[in-house]
Enzyme design. Sequence first.
Site, PDB file in Angstrom:
ATOM      1  N   ASN A 190       0.868  -1.177   0.000  1.00 17.94           N
ATOM      2  CA  ASN A 190       0.000   0.000   0.000  1.00 17.94           C
ATOM      3  C   ASN A 190       0.902   1.223   0.000  1.00 17.94           C
ATOM      4  OD1 ASN A 190      -1.759   2.071   0.485  1.00 17.94           O
ATOM      5  ND2 ASN A 190      -2.367   1.385   2.536  1.00 17.94           N
ATOM      6  N   TRP A 191       0.969   1.878  -1.162  1.00 19.24           N
ATOM      7  CA  TRP A 191       1.890   3.015  -1.287  1.00 19.24           C
ATOM      8  C   TRP A 191       1.334   4.274  -0.648  1.00 19.24           C
ATOM      9  CZ3 TRP A 191       5.130   3.410  -6.433  1.00 19.24           C
ATOM     10  CH2 TRP A 191       6.009   2.326  -6.496  1.00 19.24           C
ATOM     11  N   LYS A 192       0.061   4.255  -0.244  1.00 19.33           N
ATOM     12  CA  LYS A 192      -0.559   5.453   0.349  1.00 19.33           C
ATOM     13  C   LYS A 192      -0.315   6.638  -0.598  1.00 19.33           C
ATOM     14  CE  LYS A 192      -0.129   3.219   4.794  1.00 19.33           C
ATOM     15  NZ  LYS A 192      -0.024   3.325   6.249  1.00 19.33           N
ATOM     16  N   HIS A 225      -9.360   1.220   4.969  1.00 19.57           N
ATOM     17  CA  HIS A 225      -8.103   1.410   5.703  1.00 19.57           C
ATOM     18  C   HIS A 225      -8.345   2.359   6.878  1.00 19.57           C
ATOM     19  CE1 HIS A 225      -4.011   2.550   6.659  1.00 19.57           C
ATOM     20  NE2 HIS A 225      -3.624   1.460   6.010  1.00 19.57           N
ATOM     21  N   GLU A 274      -6.737   4.734   7.979  1.00 17.34           N
ATOM     22  CA  GLU A 274      -6.505   6.157   7.677  1.00 17.34           C
ATOM     23  C   GLU A 274      -7.742   6.768   7.033  1.00 17.34           C
ATOM     24  OE1 GLU A 274      -2.825   5.539   5.583  1.00 17.34           O
ATOM     25  OE2 GLU A 274      -1.874   4.993   7.475  1.00 17.34           O
ATOM     26  N   GLU A 329      -5.094  -4.787  10.698  1.00 23.04           N
ATOM     27  CA  GLU A 329      -4.056  -3.785  10.873  1.00 23.04           C
ATOM     28  C   GLU A 329      -4.310  -3.013  12.165  1.00 23.04           C
ATOM     29  OE1 GLU A 329      -2.111  -2.625   6.834  1.00 23.04           O
ATOM     30  OE2 GLU A 329      -3.827  -1.330   7.179  1.00 23.04           O
ATOM     31  N   SER A 339       3.701  -2.214  10.273  1.00 20.95           N
ATOM     32  CA  SER A 339       5.149  -2.325  10.502  1.00 20.95           C
ATOM     33  C   SER A 339       5.719  -3.687  10.094  1.00 20.95           C
ATOM     34  CB  SER A 339       5.491  -2.000  11.959  1.00 20.95           C
ATOM     35  OG  SER A 339       5.178  -0.636  12.240  1.00 20.95           O
ATOM     36  N   GLY A 347       3.024  -1.173   4.210  1.00 21.80           N
ATOM     37  CA  GLY A 347       3.064   0.240   3.865  1.00 21.80           C
ATOM     38  C   GLY A 347       4.461   0.673   3.475  1.00 21.80           C
ATOM     39  N   GLY A 348       5.170   1.311   4.399  1.00 24.19           N
ATOM     40  CA  GLY A 348       6.458   1.924   4.094  1.00 24.19           C
ATOM     41  C   GLY A 348       7.461   1.002   3.412  1.00 24.19           C
TER      42      GLY A 348
HETATM   43  P1  13P Z   1       3.346   0.323   7.569  1.00 27.31           P
HETATM   44  O1  13P Z   1       3.789  -0.971   6.947  1.00 27.31           O
HETATM   45  O2  13P Z   1       4.095   1.522   7.033  1.00 27.31           O
HETATM   46  O3  13P Z   1       3.273   0.252   9.038  1.00 27.31           O
HETATM   47  O4  13P Z   1       1.822   0.573   7.049  1.00 27.31           O
HETATM   48  C1  13P Z   1       0.898  -0.454   7.171  1.00 27.31           C
HETATM   49  C2  13P Z   1      -0.320  -0.074   6.446  1.00 27.31           C
HETATM   50  O5  13P Z   1      -1.047   0.823   6.829  1.00 27.31           O
HETATM   51  C3  13P Z   1      -0.620  -0.810   5.202  1.00 27.31           C
HETATM   52  O6  13P Z   1      -1.916  -0.569   4.770  1.00 27.31           O
END
Ligand code: 13P
Length: 247
Positions: free
Chosen positions: A11-13, A97, A99, A165, A210, A231-232
């Site tokens: 997920n590149w956000k 998600h 967010e 998550e 994470s 994510g990251g």
């Molecule tokens: P991180 O892997 O950066 O913690 O993000 C997780 C996430 O929100 C994937 O949707």
Amino acid sequence: MTDRPKLIAGNWKMNGTAAALAEIAAMADAARDLPGHVTVAVCPPATLIDRARAAAGDGPLVIGAQDVHAAADGAFTGCVSAAMLNDAGARLVIVGHSERRADCHETDADIRAKAEAVQAAGMTAIVCVGETAAQRDAGTTLTVIGGQLDGSLPASAAGLAVAYEPVWAIGSGLTPTIAQVGGIHAAIRTNLVARYGDAGEGVSILYGGSVKPANAAELLAVADVDGALVGGASLTAADFLAIVRAA
Ligand code: 13P
């Protein structure tokens, strides 16, 4: 227990412009050589979906999206429908998600409608659930997740995955213990089987929050952890592929 394949989804956000397409191309190249039980997906911002699809070529890398509008079309300025995402090359869509639940005030009912729109377009919906730190500390994790599943899961298990998550684990470098992950995924599985019958055994449950090259192998070895939502660490091919290779 069903022998479920592993799904590793990035997920590149709100990250990535044309300069990042080289990472997608590198991921796509590596995806050609993966064992058959592993599916790799990347969900770039909507602006990159069609170019990501082109950069991935004809290999097995799946391109996805991070959100969708539930309606097929109409007066929804700035929004994108499931058919539009599919037309651009997406084959799966993350919905609900945390967010978006928090920042965009999405409700369980909104998320269910989005998931059903994704399925109706022939794609897979990844429905996200997870507790905040305050809910964890109050001991309500399973109640919160149960409520989110009840409210936001679609009617059908076809074209569905769930991502657990924990909100407090996202971007923090923190993760639940392996035992906690196992317990929560088992509870989600029980909910899915109660809801969908045998089809609930076939729904992939991803862990997200994470996930890094250093912890991926132990998280992915937990029963009922059928993949990861990353994510990251999905922004670069080097880190993402290290996680994929742990699956
Ligand atoms: P991180 O892997 O950066 O913690 O993000 C997780 C996430 O929100 C994937 O949707």
